[in-house]
Scaffold this active site. Sequence first.
Site, mmCIF file in Angstrom:
data_model
loop_
_atom_site.group_PDB
_atom_site.id
_atom_site.type_symbol
_atom_site.label_atom_id
_atom_site.label_comp_id
_atom_site.label_asym_id
_atom_site.label_seq_id
_atom_site.Cartn_x
_atom_site.Cartn_y
_atom_site.Cartn_z
ATOM 1 C CG ASP A 187 -1.922 -0.908 0.918
ATOM 2 O OD1 ASP A 187 -2.111 -1.507 -0.193
ATOM 3 O OD2 ASP A 187 -3.090 -0.474 1.364
ATOM 4 C CB CYS A 199 -3.435 -6.898 -1.340
ATOM 5 S SG CYS A 199 -3.569 -5.475 -0.571
ATOM 6 C CG HIS A 213 -3.655 -11.758 0.926
ATOM 7 N ND1 HIS A 213 -4.094 -9.611 0.595
ATOM 8 C CD2 HIS A 213 -5.128 -11.690 1.504
ATOM 9 C CE1 HIS A 213 -4.930 -9.841 0.769
ATOM 10 N NE2 HIS A 213 -5.659 -11.449 1.010
ATOM 11 C CG HIS A 256 -2.090 -1.931 -4.141
ATOM 12 N ND1 HIS A 256 -2.466 -0.416 -3.728
ATOM 13 C CD2 HIS A 256 -2.317 -3.455 -3.457
ATOM 14 C CE1 HIS A 256 -2.247 -1.500 -2.309
ATOM 15 N NE2 HIS A 256 -2.708 -2.641 -2.457
ATOM 16 C CE LYS A 297 -6.238 -1.474 -0.645
ATOM 17 N NZ LYS A 297 -5.778 -1.628 0.645
#
Length: 593
Positions: free
Chosen positions: A50, A89, A150, A357, A381
């Site tokens: 982020d 993500c 993730h 991102h 984002k």
Amino acid sequence: MRSAARRGRAAPAARDSLPVLLFLCLLLKTCEPKTANAFKPNILLIMADDLGTGDLGCYGNNTLRTPNIDQLAEEGVRLTQHLAAAPLCTPSRAAFLTGRHSFRSGMDASNGYRALQWNAGSGGLPENETTFARILQQHGYATGLIGKWHQGVNCASRGDHCHHPLNHGFDYFYGMPFTLTNDCDPGRPPEVDAALRAQLWGYTQFLALGILTLAAGQTCGFFSVSARAVTGMAGVGCLFFISWYSSFGFVRRWNCILMRNHDVTEQPMVLEKTASLMLKEAVSYIERHKHGPFLLFLSLLHVHIPLVTTSAFLGKSQHGLYGDNVEEMDWLIGKVLNAIEDNGLKNSTFTYFTSDHGGHLEARDGHSQLGGWNGIYKGGKGMGGWEGGIRVPGIFHWPGVLPAGRVIGEPTSLMDVFPTVVQLVGGEVPQDRVIDGHSLVPLLQGAEARSAHEFLFHYCGQHLHAARWHQKDSGSVWKVHYTTPQFHPEGAGACYGRGVCPCSGEGVTHHRPPLLFDLSRDPSEARPLTPDSEPLYHAVIARVGAAVSEHRQTLSPVPQQFSMSNILWKPWLQPCCGHFPFCSCHEDGDGTP
């Protein structure tokens, strides 16, 4: 702070020349070293979470202190038009790992869910996808992942680990199989499916009120209701409550965990020592594999909310908790780079730094901004088309091989890292599937002046929002927007009041005709072009439209990893330390390296 050790070291001339010779061999393919590990560069890939491209000193920020990242850029190559393949993500990381758009593996939104929600969901990176880690593993590399994954864990049973890093080419994993969320901090408001959670709690209260009303009415004789009916309704209400609270009531315990390889080591994780544990693991991994070659993917938990920051950095920046977390991240990266240098690996290590991102503009706590800054670029984002959602830092470093201080403004992608590192180790990308990335080796070295990407396609979920055309003859970079989010409030540049902007539905605007920008003259996308202001308007729209049609011919249906059946929490898939549902354990020590 910059380390004196990093500034003052100089390797012997023979060792300095080794990476150059290797690079020329790889580039020209005139030799193929087979046995000597010293001839293969170590690969260190660092990804922030982020982070806004405007948060770093080397990208123009003069109020946040990021000396270690800035030094990496000074000594290496800095990309200024480096782009994530997705603005969230899970899909962005899937594309990074595979060199392919995330929708090709089903790792992007087919419904309202745009990222994995649970460790105990059944969705994740499919087993038939090939990561760069798998290829490097096949070429004799030790392959480690430390930090955030993730990309899913299990498919059908607890412990099958079909989506686990060790099933995707990594031979060592330490970190979070999920991601940091506000739910990991008991003092923060809930984040995972917060709207649905509030709705379910409302239904529970409504049911409870109805049952109490019936019971009171029956007791007082206001109306006749059998005790069996009241008891039955109470049972239904309890079952309804248990059905959702068993997952949402324990998000921290289910999602906020640490694993080492296949074993859960901390459940729930103790946030205050997580950064130290990650640093300790990264330094230890480098020391264990200093005789190489190794791949280390350091997937940082910084700077995702809840912005867990140690006391040494709290209150030290000019930008509140977010700034503190950024400066701690830079310090942590400096320690890892010191470990590379202290072990004599600086000149034999290819290092890369980026973010998954753009910064999270909607992350706020009252009037405090908890998300990153995307510089001059619009959006953030979650926005697949606007530059602020997808333009990220891109820094490459390899002393003696990559020119120091070089700045490249060509369009490049996170997906390019896959073929780049594969080429560096003498491998080949898979030939049985579409690979969307292109090797950056010629561009970074200066052998090529232009990016291999003529077109780049920018998705929000599985919806194409924009496309970019790098016109070879003129050098112009045209950007066509087909769909954009509706900012709230209007003109705010973000969707405040919701987690991120939507990809479809009533919250977006479909542009007929499309919006057109020339990023080479208007990188902030402030002035859309018209047929009156741009003579090439219709020609550009037509050319990009034809490229979009060609691109869509490469798409094929795949199982959707974010389908409702895959997203749901399944207790039989929950990673657990101990006996489910009494999952609990903690690592010894404070993680001090």
